[in-house]
Design an enzyme around this catalytic site. Structure first.
Site, mmCIF file in Angstrom:
data_model
loop_
_atom_site.group_PDB
_atom_site.id
_atom_site.type_symbol
_atom_site.label_atom_id
_atom_site.label_comp_id
_atom_site.label_asym_id
_atom_site.label_seq_id
_atom_site.Cartn_x
_atom_site.Cartn_y
_atom_site.Cartn_z
ATOM 1 N N ASN A 16 0.839 -1.209 0.000
ATOM 2 C CA ASN A 16 0.000 0.000 0.000
ATOM 3 C C ASN A 16 0.871 1.255 0.000
ATOM 4 O O ASN A 16 0.532 2.244 -0.655
ATOM 5 C CB ASN A 16 -0.953 0.001 1.200
ATOM 6 C CG ASN A 16 -2.201 -0.810 0.915
ATOM 7 O OD1 ASN A 16 -3.046 -0.396 0.130
ATOM 8 N ND2 ASN A 16 -2.298 -1.984 1.517
ATOM 9 N N HIS A 111 -8.194 -0.669 5.878
ATOM 10 C CA HIS A 111 -8.563 -1.936 6.527
ATOM 11 C C HIS A 111 -9.139 -2.875 5.462
ATOM 12 O O HIS A 111 -9.972 -2.461 4.654
ATOM 13 C CB HIS A 111 -9.601 -1.676 7.626
ATOM 14 C CG HIS A 111 -10.006 -2.923 8.327
ATOM 15 N ND1 HIS A 111 -9.194 -3.536 9.274
ATOM 16 C CD2 HIS A 111 -11.109 -3.701 8.216
ATOM 17 C CE1 HIS A 111 -9.796 -4.640 9.698
ATOM 18 N NE2 HIS A 111 -10.956 -4.760 9.072
HETATM 19 C C1 GRF Z 1 -3.220 -4.632 3.970
HETATM 20 O O1 GRF Z 1 -4.106 -5.655 3.629
HETATM 21 C C2 GRF Z 1 -3.886 -3.595 4.827
HETATM 22 O O2 GRF Z 1 -5.225 -3.403 4.524
HETATM 23 C C3 GRF Z 1 -3.760 -4.209 6.199
HETATM 24 O O3 GRF Z 1 -2.484 -4.796 6.219
HETATM 25 C C4 GRF Z 1 -2.101 -5.137 4.878
HETATM 26 C C5 GRF Z 1 -0.794 -4.453 4.607
HETATM 27 O O4 GRF Z 1 -0.238 -4.817 3.369
HETATM 28 N N1 GRF Z 1 -4.004 -3.228 7.208
HETATM 29 P P1 GRF Z 1 0.955 -3.979 2.771
HETATM 30 O O5 GRF Z 1 2.055 -3.929 3.851
HETATM 31 O O6 GRF Z 1 0.469 -2.620 2.433
HETATM 32 O O7 GRF Z 1 1.423 -4.747 1.576
#
Ligand code: GRF
Length: 217
Positions: A16, A111
């Protein structure tokens, strides 16, 4: 218009974070990541920040006396970098009410469910077990209660008959990578207003078509 300065908090993979980095690199995107903070030294996201030339630091709660001290460090680092907004992008520590208050309406989280359904962990396995036909992701302003707060953007993702938690997570993750930059852009454009428990977005287009799963065609 000046770009909104953003700090991103991570704990792991940082996909993300990468989506936010990529969005911020686009011409005319109204936000800039000024600092990445990880509470884990081994977080892959730190490499992503480095590759993008973004300042990154580790603030590990395990090396701090207490939680208040840990959060003070995060607060100071974000302020020193000039951050006006903090994005939680897979940050796996719960933040205290005191920290959340300090960043009231300037702290957002992604989330992996359609809140208020499936707060907490293991959202995809729980969605499959519950038999829901849709799940998705939510970007929301953070409040003291876990996975609670005014919702800025959501993406609905179908649950398919053969899904396991992993395949569903991958489909939702692709949606997360669209949803988070969208929410950030809307905030940075000054179009997002919190009104009690809800968010109003100036000039946002919402489509009214219905999604069916299974399909009726
Ligand atoms: C994502 O699914 C986010 O929604 C959750 O943790 C995960 C993190 O993934 N809170 P990344 O580290 O962004 O790949």
């Amino acid at each position: 218009m000046a770009e909104l300065k953003v700090a991103v908090l991570i704990s792991g993979r940082g996909s993300n974070l990468q989506a936010l980095i990529d969005a911020c690199a686009e011409d005319g995107f109204p936000a800039e990541i000024v600092l990445v903070i990880s509470n884990r030294p081994e977080a892959q996201g730190l490499e992503r920040a480095k590759a993008a030339g973004i300042a990154a630091t580790v603030i590990d709660e395990r090396t701090h006396e207490d939680r208040a001290d840990f959060e003070d460090q995060i607060d100071s680092a974000a302020r020193a970098a000039g951050a006006e907004l903090i994005c939680l992008a897979g940050f796996m520590r719960l933040l205290t009410a005191a920290f959340v208050e300090r960043w009231h309406d300037r702290l957002i989280n992604i989330h992996p469910s359609l809140l208020p359904a499936f707060r907490g962990l293991d959202t995809h396995a729980r969605a499959i077990a519950a038999g829901v036909r849709f799940t998705g992701c939510t970007v929301h302003f953070v409040r003291a209660a876990t996975d609670d707060g005014p919702i800025i953007a959501q993406a609905a993702v179908p649950v398919l008959p053969d899904d396991d938690a992993e395949s569903l997570a991958a489909r939702v993750l692709a949606a997360e990578h669209r949803c988070f930059p969208l929410a950030l852009r809307l905030i940075a454009e000054g179009r997002v207003r919190v009104a009690g428990t809800r968010v109003a977005i100036e000039g946002a287009e919402s489509r009214s078509e219905v999604l069916l799963n299974p399909s009726d065609r």
